[in-house]
Design a protein around this motif. Structure first.
Motif, PDB file in Angstrom:
ATOM      1  N   SER A   1       0.561  -1.120  -0.282  1.00  0.00           N
ATOM      2  CA  SER A   1       0.006   0.166  -0.297  1.00  0.00           C
ATOM      3  C   SER A   1       0.880   0.976   0.170  1.00  0.00           C
ATOM      4  O   SER A   1       0.800   1.937  -0.568  1.00  0.00           O
ATOM      5  CB  SER A   1      -0.957   0.068   1.352  1.00  0.00           C
ATOM      6  OG  SER A   1      -1.253  -1.032   1.348  1.00  0.00           O
ATOM      7  N   ILE A   2       1.640   1.273   1.006  1.00  0.00           N
ATOM      8  CA  ILE A   2       3.263   2.706   1.179  1.00  0.00           C
ATOM      9  C   ILE A   2       3.121   2.072  -0.535  1.00  0.00           C
ATOM     10  O   ILE A   2       3.603   3.851  -0.844  1.00  0.00           O
ATOM     11  CB  ILE A   2       3.795   2.154   2.146  1.00  0.00           C
ATOM     12  CG1 ILE A   2       2.724   2.286   3.212  1.00  0.00           C
ATOM     13  CG2 ILE A   2       4.784   3.353   2.271  1.00  0.00           C
ATOM     14  CD1 ILE A   2       4.155   1.814   4.801  1.00  0.00           C
TER      15      ILE A   2
ATOM     16  N   GLN B   1       2.326   1.900  -3.191  1.00  0.00           N
ATOM     17  CA  GLN B   1       0.988   2.312  -4.395  1.00  0.00           C
ATOM     18  C   GLN B   1       0.451   3.631  -3.429  1.00  0.00           C
ATOM     19  O   GLN B   1      -0.717   4.111  -4.460  1.00  0.00           O
ATOM     20  CB  GLN B   1      -0.321   1.783  -3.680  1.00  0.00           C
ATOM     21  CG  GLN B   1       0.211   0.413  -5.114  1.00  0.00           C
ATOM     22  CD  GLN B   1      -0.062   0.141  -6.292  1.00  0.00           C
ATOM     23  OE1 GLN B   1      -0.095   1.610  -6.918  1.00  0.00           O
ATOM     24  NE2 GLN B   1       1.269  -0.391  -7.693  1.00  0.00           N
ATOM     25  N   GLY B   2       0.640   4.437  -2.826  1.00  0.00           N
ATOM     26  CA  GLY B   2       1.117   5.926  -2.510  1.00  0.00           C
ATOM     27  C   GLY B   2      -0.078   5.458  -0.780  1.00  0.00           C
ATOM     28  O   GLY B   2      -0.252   7.369  -0.372  1.00  0.00           O
ATOM     29  N   LEU B   3       0.257   4.397  -0.109  1.00  0.00           N
ATOM     30  CA  LEU B   3      -0.328   5.454   1.079  1.00  0.00           C
ATOM     31  C   LEU B   3       0.915   5.922   1.682  1.00  0.00           C
ATOM     32  O   LEU B   3       1.736   6.071   2.196  1.00  0.00           O
ATOM     33  CB  LEU B   3      -0.400   3.710   2.058  1.00  0.00           C
ATOM     34  CG  LEU B   3      -1.076   4.139   3.764  1.00  0.00           C
ATOM     35  CD1 LEU B   3      -2.465   4.241   4.112  1.00  0.00           C
ATOM     36  CD2 LEU B   3      -0.937   2.913   4.215  1.00  0.00           C
ATOM     37  N   ASN B   4      -0.525   7.421   2.329  1.00  0.00           N
ATOM     38  CA  ASN B   4       0.909   8.582   2.713  1.00  0.00           C
ATOM     39  C   ASN B   4       1.438   7.932   4.093  1.00  0.00           C
ATOM     40  O   ASN B   4       0.565   8.900   5.256  1.00  0.00           O
ATOM     41  CB  ASN B   4      -0.473   9.629   3.076  1.00  0.00           C
ATOM     42  CG  ASN B   4       0.989  10.663   2.691  1.00  0.00           C
ATOM     43  OD1 ASN B   4       2.481  10.788   2.881  1.00  0.00           O
ATOM     44  ND2 ASN B   4       0.763  12.337   2.887  1.00  0.00           N
TER      45      ASN B   4
END
Lengths: 282, 342
Positions: B84-85, B87-90
């Protein structure tokens, strides 16, 4: 003369079978949800119900439904109208395309959106330039829910509108009805029941969707966790009571939806009766 | 006249919920931005641990600043979190139970590749080891990894391919046998065949394995992290007991700030403060209360006796780097696949 439905043994066997199946498939699991939610007593149930994470999960679940249902009712009606009232090249293809969200596993749907709108996706990179992030935030969850629930309304309306044909509408047009008038006075009353049913299905799925939203949620507590995700997360976390309280909430939302559906149908029926009475009086 | 009113009313009916949604949705966004926020992406069973850890940190921060600190927690399997990170999990910081999962983020260029040198103790403020949860009285007398490979013992642990517990279970069994036979690999492999054959179910995750053992009553022992075994024993009262073998492997719980996120969120100082806080006596006491072993000697001395003395082997000493562990043992066609073939 023997008629269908006369045989008493067949009738009672079927009734008993239906009751037993309903009890096993529907009633027992529902009772079990309530029992598990109450396993720690009423106090623990209330604690789980009123904590900020549960409240935000309820809120997010409702937000997703409240955006998804009207948009997909609109989209589904337009699509059904287009497919049943117009002839054009690619009409068959369009009818097949409508079913794609049914055919595709929701997890795959979520993943595709993630790969498109995520950090490494070309749409995601373009949006990031404007400082807009859809994935791992509620707009992304709404987006995938819109996709997953998009066929329900159209799939309800298309057979209905096909069966009804366009004679009534053509009559109205020949009597001078304009577009909006035609829709609200002729088409809408005819498809009302299908529309309500489609909206109910859309709503149920929007509130209950797990697979697609779990991929794009990011699972941020109190921010991107809807009720179905909360059920799973609390269960993984050994908080069985909390998990079943969330499940109970979901079940209650479903019941509420059904009550609203019943109410809408009742209102529609009453209006219909009043209209036909007016027609008779005239 | 009548026609017109019918028209407007039905149109409004359709639009009202949408307008409501947009209004409410809009109202939520600015409210959340008024506070300082820190997002911590963590592993799946650490929810209560970090809820307890965050409380004093937030209280202290609020005392020193004008605004309020909100720590957003996200929990999932740490491999899921890593993906997820990427792919853009902030997430500003990651607190995982798998070193290899932080490496995955580092390979993607979002965390500095020397992350293990940035904080004390290989960036691992606490750790655990593997333990056996057995039924009360330990009827099959299971006290060592070797006991678990005896004939007629039934084991429950998650699949090493899909879960961290499973991987550490496999590595723990291997490392202890290897220490016993002084690295006789043929002997270790024969032992591992017997060990793996004793598994009655291989659930995909730790939670599933627990359900198999506790709710379905399968197996003589559930193998999982010591921290999880102890909290299970606490939750299910007197029906189970925890056995920690004399020779075991160390399962480090690594932490790091995510360079790409802290740069974007302007939160580097806060992220570092937060991770350094995990090493303080106050935080280490809370961590120990959640059954993890801690680094701080003072705290470790205070709670001596709570954790049995165990000879803990280092994964990297026995097996080398995580990259090579994954490709040698857990990749398709690797050691695990070969050993499971009868």
């Amino acid at each position: 003369m023997q008629r269908v439905g006369d045989s008493l043994p067949v009738k009672w066997t079927l009734i008993v079978l239906a009751l037993v199946l309903t009890a096993l498939v529907l009633v027992v699991p529902l009772i079990e949800i309530v029992r598990q939610a109450l396993a720690g007593g009423v106090g623990e149930l209330l604690d789980n119900l009123t904590n900020t994470y549960t409240l935000s999960a309820i809120w997010l679940t409702l937000l997703i439904a409240v955006i998804t249902v009207p948009l997909n009712v609109l989209f589904g009606t337009v699509l059904a109208w287009l497919v049943t009232r117009f002839r054009f090249l690619g009409r068959r293809l369009l009818q097949t395309l409508i079913d794609i969200p049914f055919a595709v596993s929701p997890v795959i749907a979520g993943l595709v959106y993630l790969l498109l709108y995520g950090r490494n996706g070309w749409l995601g990179q373009w949006l990031a330039g404007y400082d807009i992030q859809l994935m791992f935030a509620w707009p992304g969850m709404v987006l995938v829910t819109l996709f997953v629930t998009s066929p329900f309304v159209a799939r309800e309306l298309i057979p209905l509108m096909q069966a009804q044909g366009r004679q009534e509408e053509e009559a109205a047009v020949s009597l001078g009805a304009r577009g909006a008038q035609l829709f609200y006075r002729i088409t809408l009353p005819n498809i009302r029941s299908g529309l309500i049913y489609g909206a109910i299905l859309t709503n149920a799925r929007a509130m209950g969707e797990f697979g697609a939203v779990s991929v794009v949620s990011g699972m941020i507590n109190g921010v991107t966790i809807s009720l179905p995700l909360q059920v799973e997360q609390l269960y993984q976390d050994y908080n069985t009571v909390g998990s079943f309280v969330s499940a109970l909430l979901l079940a209650m939302l479903a019941v509420l939806t059904l009550v609203i559906k019943g109410l809408l149908e009742w209102l529609a029926e009453r209006r219909q009766q009043r209209h036909s009475k007016v027609a008779e009086d005239v | 006249m009548k026609k017109a009113s019918l028209f407007t009313v039905s149109r409004l009916h359709g639009l009202a919920p949408l307008a409501l949604a947009l209004a409410l949705g809009g109202a939520v966004v600015p409210a959340a931005q008024a506070d300082t926020t820190l997002t911590n992406a963590s592993f799946d069973v650490a929810r209560e641990l970090f809820a307890a850890l965050n409380k004093p940190f937030i209280a202290e921060w609020d005392k020193q600043h004008q605004d309020h600190l909100v720590i957003k927690q996200t929990h999932a399997g740490s491999s899921t979190q890593a993906r997820s990170i990427i792919q853009g999990l902030n997430a500003d910081v990651v607190t995982f139970n798998q070193t290899s999962d932080i490496d995955v983020i580092a390979h993607a260029g979002l965390i500095d590749s020397n992350w293990q040198q940035r904080l004390p103790e290989h960036s691992s403020p606490f750790y655990s080891t593997m333990a056996f949860l057995v039924r009360k009285g330990n009827p099959k007398h299971l006290t060592s990894w070797q006991d678990l490979a005896e004939q007629g013992v039934e084991l429950v642990f998650p699949n090493p391919k899909t879960s961290g517990n499973g991987r550490y279970t496999y590595l723990g069994a291997w490392a202890s046998q290897s220490a016993l036979n002084h690295n006789d690999e043929a002997n270790t492999e024969a032992f591992m065949r017997r060990f793996l054959a004793n598994a009655v179910v291989l659930d995909s995750g730790g939670r599933g394995a627990t359900t198999s053992f506790i709710e379905r009553g399968q197996g003589d022992a559930l193998i999982t992290f010591e921290s999880e075994a102890r909290s299970l024993a606490k939750q299910y009262g007197d029906k189970y007991e925890v056995v920690v073998p004399k020779v075991d492997v160390i399962a480090e719980m690594p932490v790091a700030w995510v360079d790409a996120s802290v740069r974007k969120n302007n939160s580097e100082a806060l992220a570092k403060d937060y991770l350094n806080y995990l090493y303080t006596p106050q935080a280490q006491t809370i961590i120990a209360d959640h059954f993890y072993r801690v680094r701080n000697e003072q705290v470790a001395k205070q709670i001596a006796g709570r954790f049995p003395d165990t000879h803990l082997l280092n994964i990297s000493d026995v097996f080398g780097s995580w990259d090579s562990i994954l490709s040698t043992h857990f990749a398709s066609g690797g050691k695990l696949d070969q050993l499971q073939r009868q």
